[in-house]
Write an enzyme that holds these catalytic residues in place. Sequence first.
Site, PDB file in Angstrom:
ATOM      1  N   SER A 123      53.858  63.974  -1.850  1.00 16.18           N
ATOM      2  CA  SER A 123      55.100  63.476  -2.469  1.00 16.18           C
ATOM      3  C   SER A 123      54.802  62.087  -2.980  1.00 16.18           C
ATOM      4  CB  SER A 123      56.217  63.405  -1.421  1.00 16.18           C
ATOM      5  OG  SER A 123      57.264  62.558  -1.854  1.00 16.18           O
ATOM      6  N   TYR A 128      58.932  60.670   6.802  1.00 15.98           N
ATOM      7  CA  TYR A 128      58.598  61.559   5.682  1.00 15.98           C
ATOM      8  C   TYR A 128      57.496  60.915   4.840  1.00 15.98           C
ATOM      9  CZ  TYR A 128      58.941  64.439   1.519  1.00 15.98           C
ATOM     10  OH  TYR A 128      58.633  65.271   0.471  1.00 15.98           O
TER      11      TYR A 128
HETATM   12  P1  NAP Z   1      62.720  73.689  -0.196  1.00 15.94           P
HETATM   13  O1  NAP Z   1      63.351  74.258  -1.413  1.00 15.94           O
HETATM   14  O2  NAP Z   1      63.575  73.209   0.943  1.00 15.94           O
HETATM   15  O3  NAP Z   1      61.636  74.736   0.348  1.00 15.94           O
HETATM   16  C1  NAP Z   1      60.940  74.512   1.551  1.00 15.94           C
HETATM   17  C2  NAP Z   1      60.183  75.767   1.920  1.00 15.94           C
HETATM   18  O4  NAP Z   1      59.558  75.547   3.193  1.00 15.94           O
HETATM   19  C3  NAP Z   1      61.071  76.979   2.052  1.00 15.94           C
HETATM   20  O5  NAP Z   1      60.397  78.130   1.602  1.00 15.94           O
HETATM   21  C4  NAP Z   1      61.310  77.068   3.556  1.00 15.94           C
HETATM   22  O6  NAP Z   1      61.583  78.421   3.865  1.00 15.94           O
HETATM   23  C5  NAP Z   1      59.963  76.589   4.088  1.00 15.94           C
HETATM   24  N1  NAP Z   1      60.042  76.071   5.434  1.00 15.94           N
HETATM   25  C6  NAP Z   1      60.871  75.104   5.908  1.00 15.94           C
HETATM   26  N2  NAP Z   1      60.684  74.929   7.219  1.00 15.94           N
HETATM   27  C7  NAP Z   1      59.713  75.808   7.597  1.00 15.94           C
HETATM   28  C8  NAP Z   1      59.090  76.115   8.830  1.00 15.94           C
HETATM   29  N3  NAP Z   1      59.424  75.491   9.965  1.00 15.94           N
HETATM   30  N4  NAP Z   1      58.133  77.081   8.847  1.00 15.94           N
HETATM   31  C9  NAP Z   1      57.790  77.729   7.713  1.00 15.94           C
HETATM   32  N5  NAP Z   1      58.335  77.485   6.512  1.00 15.94           N
HETATM   33  C10 NAP Z   1      59.300  76.530   6.463  1.00 15.94           C
HETATM   34  O7  NAP Z   1      61.823  72.424  -0.573  1.00 15.94           O
HETATM   35  P2  NAP Z   1      60.816  72.184  -1.798  1.00 15.94           P
HETATM   36  O8  NAP Z   1      61.384  71.106  -2.620  1.00 15.94           O
HETATM   37  O9  NAP Z   1      60.419  73.442  -2.424  1.00 15.94           O
HETATM   38  O10 NAP Z   1      59.613  71.544  -0.962  1.00 15.94           O
HETATM   39  C11 NAP Z   1      58.302  72.071  -0.961  1.00 15.94           C
HETATM   40  C12 NAP Z   1      57.340  70.916  -0.696  1.00 15.94           C
HETATM   41  O11 NAP Z   1      57.449  69.959  -1.740  1.00 15.94           O
HETATM   42  C13 NAP Z   1      57.600  70.157   0.606  1.00 15.94           C
HETATM   43  O12 NAP Z   1      56.368  69.891   1.234  1.00 15.94           O
HETATM   44  C14 NAP Z   1      58.241  68.882   0.145  1.00 15.94           C
HETATM   45  O13 NAP Z   1      58.006  67.804   1.037  1.00 15.94           O
HETATM   46  C15 NAP Z   1      57.545  68.664  -1.184  1.00 15.94           C
HETATM   47  N6  NAP Z   1      58.250  67.797  -2.118  1.00 15.94           N
HETATM   48  C16 NAP Z   1      59.493  68.108  -2.559  1.00 15.94           C
HETATM   49  C17 NAP Z   1      60.144  67.237  -3.429  1.00 15.94           C
HETATM   50  C18 NAP Z   1      61.528  67.500  -3.955  1.00 15.94           C
HETATM   51  O14 NAP Z   1      62.121  66.566  -4.525  1.00 15.94           O
HETATM   52  N7  NAP Z   1      62.046  68.707  -3.829  1.00 15.94           N
HETATM   53  C19 NAP Z   1      59.506  66.045  -3.832  1.00 15.94           C
HETATM   54  C20 NAP Z   1      58.233  65.765  -3.342  1.00 15.94           C
HETATM   55  C21 NAP Z   1      57.611  66.637  -2.496  1.00 15.94           C
HETATM   56  P3  NAP Z   1      62.396  78.945   5.133  1.00 15.94           P
HETATM   57  O15 NAP Z   1      63.639  78.133   5.247  1.00 15.94           O
HETATM   58  O16 NAP Z   1      62.598  80.378   4.797  1.00 15.94           O
HETATM   59  O17 NAP Z   1      61.461  78.766   6.292  1.00 15.94           O
END
Ligand code: NAP
Length: 273
Positions: A145, A158
Amino acid sequence: MSKANNANLGTAVITGASTGIGAIYADRLARRGYDLVLVARSADRLQELANRLQATHGRSVRTVAADLTQAADLARVEELLRSDASVTLLVNNAGVGGTGPLLQSDIGKMQDMIALNVTALTRLTYAAAPGFVERKQGAFINIASIAAIAPEILNGVYGGSKAYVVAFSQSLQHELGDKGVRVQTVLPGATATDFWRIAGVPVEHLDQNIVMRAEDMVDAALAGFDQGEFATVPALQDGAKWDAYERARRAMHPEISGTQPASRYGVATAKAA
Ligand code: NAP
C-alpha cells in the site's frame, strides 16, 4: 463470453480473491491463461466467482475457503503451495486495514491485522519459494500500500504491516531474483473496494479525486509487472520519483554501519579520544 485463452501459464494462487482487488486479479489472470486457486473465507462468494470465471475464460478454477489468520486454515494453503508443482504465481493480496489512531484502536484487532497482512503473507511465501526455485520458475505479487511509505495517513499498524511487505519483497528480490523467481510489490493508493467500509470509513466518504477504480488499479499493476517493475505505484505519474527514492535509500548503505558514532552525536569514543 470472451474466448478461452489457450495459453498455459500454470496456476495462480490468489489470496483475498472473493471480492475487491483479488477478484479482479482473478479475472485478469484467467484471461491471460492461468488456472486459478482462489482463497478467502467466504466459500459462497468464491464459488460464485469460480463458476463465472470458468464459464468466461474456460480455465480450471479451484476454491479454498480459509481464514488465513487461523493456523490450521493457513497450513492447508501452505500445503497446497508446497505440493502443487503447477503453481507459478502467488498473489499475496488478502489484507485488512484500519483508519483509527493508536489511542482509539483495539490491540486485539491490530494483532489480527498483523496475522493476516504479515504472518500469513510470510508463511505462504515460505511455502511457495522452494518449489519456485527448484523449478526455476515462479512469481510473487505482494500487495502492499502507499501507507508503506506514508504511514502517517492511516492506522500505524496498517502502515507498518505494509512497510513490512515492501521490505520483505525487497529481500525476496535480492535473494531469489537471480534464481528464476520474479518479485513485484504493488503500492496502491485509495482504491474503490469494501476495504474502506471494513476499515471504518466507507470509500464514498473519501475525496473522490484520490480514489482509483479497482479495475484500473489492477490493470496498471499488471502492466507494471509486464514491464518488469519491482515496485509499482499505480497512481504515481512520475515513475522517476520512485527510482530517486530507491537510489537515496541505497546510497546510505555503505555508511549506515560503522565503528564510530556520527560526529554530530558528540560521543567521545576510545578511538576518537
Ligand atoms: P477487500 O475488498 O476488503 O478484500 C479483501 C479480501 O481479503 C477479500 O477477498 C476477503 O475475503 C479477504 N480476507 C479478509 N480477511 C481474510 C482472512 N482472515 N483470511 C482470508 N481472506 C481474508 O479489500 P481490497 O481493497 O481488495 O484489499 C486487497 C489488498 O489491497 C489488501 O492487502 C489491502 O491492504 C490492499 N490495499 C487496498 C487499498 C484500497 O484502498 N482498497 C489500498 C492499498 C492497498 P473474505 O471476507 O471472504 O475472507
